[in-house]
Design an enzyme around this catalytic site. Sequence first.
Site, PDB file in Angstrom:
ATOM      1  N   GLU A   1      57.079 -26.406  67.269  1.00  0.00           N
ATOM      2  CA  GLU A   1      55.660 -26.709  67.072  1.00  0.00           C
ATOM      3  C   GLU A   1      55.276 -28.057  67.696  1.00  0.00           C
ATOM      4  O   GLU A   1      54.277 -28.656  67.318  1.00  0.00           O
ATOM      5  CB  GLU A   1      55.279 -26.707  65.575  1.00  0.00           C
ATOM      6  CG  GLU A   1      55.851 -25.583  64.753  1.00  0.00           C
ATOM      7  CD  GLU A   1      55.322 -24.209  65.140  1.00  0.00           C
ATOM      8  OE1 GLU A   1      54.511 -24.131  66.079  1.00  0.00           O
ATOM      9  OE2 GLU A   1      55.724 -23.214  64.515  1.00  0.00           O
TER      10      GLU A   1
ATOM     11  N   ASP B   1      52.903 -21.040  75.170  1.00  0.00           N
ATOM     12  CA  ASP B   1      53.770 -20.010  74.604  1.00  0.00           C
ATOM     13  C   ASP B   1      54.035 -18.963  75.679  1.00  0.00           C
ATOM     14  O   ASP B   1      53.098 -18.471  76.324  1.00  0.00           O
ATOM     15  CB  ASP B   1      53.100 -19.332  73.399  1.00  0.00           C
ATOM     16  CG  ASP B   1      53.177 -20.174  72.137  1.00  0.00           C
ATOM     17  OD1 ASP B   1      54.102 -20.980  72.031  1.00  0.00           O
ATOM     18  OD2 ASP B   1      52.299 -20.009  71.276  1.00  0.00           O
TER      19      ASP B   1
END
Length: 698
Positions: A362, A524
């Site tokens: 993250e 991502d």
Amino acid sequence: MSSLDRLAVAPAPGATGAEHRPRRYGEDRLHLLVRDPRCVFVTWEISPALAALASERAREERAPIRYQIRVERIEGKEAATKARASAAGEPVAGEAVATVDLPNALGDDGWYVDLPTSGGNVRAVLGVALPSGFHTLLFSRWAAVPPEGPSLEEGRLDANVSAAETAPISNPDRSGYLSILLHAHLPFIRHPEYEDSLEERWLDEALIESYLPLLRMLEGRAERRAPGRITISLSPTLLAMLEDPLLRRRFAKRLEQLTTLADRDVARYRGDSRFGPLAEHYAERFRAARVQYEERYRRDVAAAFREVEASGVARLITCGATHGFLPLMDLREPSWRAQLGAAVREFERQIGHRPEGMWLPECGYAPGVEAVLAELGVRYFAVDSHAIEHARPRPGAGTYAPLHVGAGVFAIGRDAESSRQVWSSTEGYPGDPDYREYYRDQGFDLPLEEVREFLPSGGTRTHLGLKYHRITDRRFPHREPYDPETALERVRAHAAHFVRGREEQARGAARGIGQAAFMLAPYDAELFGHWWYEGPEWLDLVLDGIGASDVLDATDPLDAIRRLPRVHAGSPHLSSWGEGGYCAVWLDPVNDWIYKPLLRAAETMRVLAKEGDRGEPARARALKQAGRELLLAQASDWAFIMKTGTLVPYARRRTEEHLDRFERLATALRGGTIDEAEVAGMEERYGLFPDLDPGLFA
């Protein structure tokens, strides 16, 4: 994404036990976790013995018992030194900056406390307020609170000692180096007890729509010796699933099913000029994927990633073992070392070398993580923009230069401009009306009886990957048919626009800082192909465009770092790339109940790891499995799912199950009552990371 409203001082709903099984251990413990620059979360448990002592003191003074939490702060240049001294057992007191009366200290176990100012180091003190004064019962570790804005002190660019490590292998005269970093991660999901699990399909979808197309694109670039290189972060849990025999068999079967479904669509839409060609497109695509997976890769996708790295078109790095969110690990170094060390070891086992870089899960950074990375030989890690922009001292070049954080380790910050043009819901390319609509899928559009055999066990409707419509206009529900050729025209235009934008950006930044600009574009990996169907083609054309540019090079971060003559030095602060920029996504009333048992488990595992296996094979196996269960419970995915409200029962169940298994193993290890059959069952279910070293937890 909009920022969350910061919580006022209030008991955490997660502590009510309404949606999870509350865990009481009869132990004294107090933890403080930083949520954002103005809010901390305090969780605790008071043992019956300590509660009795507090009650006795109150009786002696003939006063009602009144529990309080006080938050103390130390700040200034010596704050970190004082915090380390306190951790070593030296008495260190701070200024009380917040006080909360606890109406039910023995029943509640979590409160949010607002801070009057940001920055400094804080700790929680739990005690009783009596006429004679405040009597301390427990205190937490000190934790660094991030500042709310940039430092007034500006740093300067200094000579980069890493620049002379190797001879340049790309053009040193560019105005900018663009590092495209794709993060490929999924939580470890394997359900042998079900014939077809909905959650296991996350891997299937990512393979079919993202990983296999990206590999095909990179292989094509290697074949034609196209310039440019990207970086791909492969999470250890993803690598573990890619090598699992059961999941390999199931994915092969899934490809076969999808080919059958696509062939039926070819028959269904024969003669239909709108959908017929697209049905044939999907049928061909699934057949090509089967050849790629079964014949070319022999089901070994990790080997395919190794091959593209060997060809020079990609660099591979890794992230935390199970994507544990590092800023909320109160034990700090031992927990960080376990997450990061296990990741490095697994990456080396599967890829064949140690990773040069680390995608912090993250992008979650906490001060001190860099020391653990240096121990492991990691040279750089990625953070969000504000971690660099608010560093001490303030880097004048912002994210356009790497930040040396000590011991040869660099922090590299996300370039906001590069990200916005891909991620933004209003400006981002993936929202173009001509691109494929993700949310219209045959799994929902066709009658249930026609797709039931292709759905997960139980017939739950879900995405099947056959999507026949384009985005059209988000304001209205109507969707027009999707045309891949029209979409490809938009891909070409968007790729050219992106390259022009980065060239202009690099020229301007280079003039401002007096050297080539470094730009990190992290995404991502699943965005490319899964969410944005045309993404792999766009990326290919972007790399071609940069290859033809006399302004930019597309290269990996370490290569770029070695080419820059000057870098900044400084200290970043706690941060993440989640909503709000700190910890609010993973520390919220819907998920904060997980931290008391997780933090206790980490401390228990540390003690067990220090004791070691004593030369007993059964104990060694149980100890290793306890480490696996703790790592799996720490996965940031579970807290994220609870926060976003998708598949919450599954996320809650996985957290509880791993904690239960860990606690059973810990009890057996402490009591010398190891059930080898039970351990074997756990290994069969969650036996990932075969080289896991329990000593990392000590």
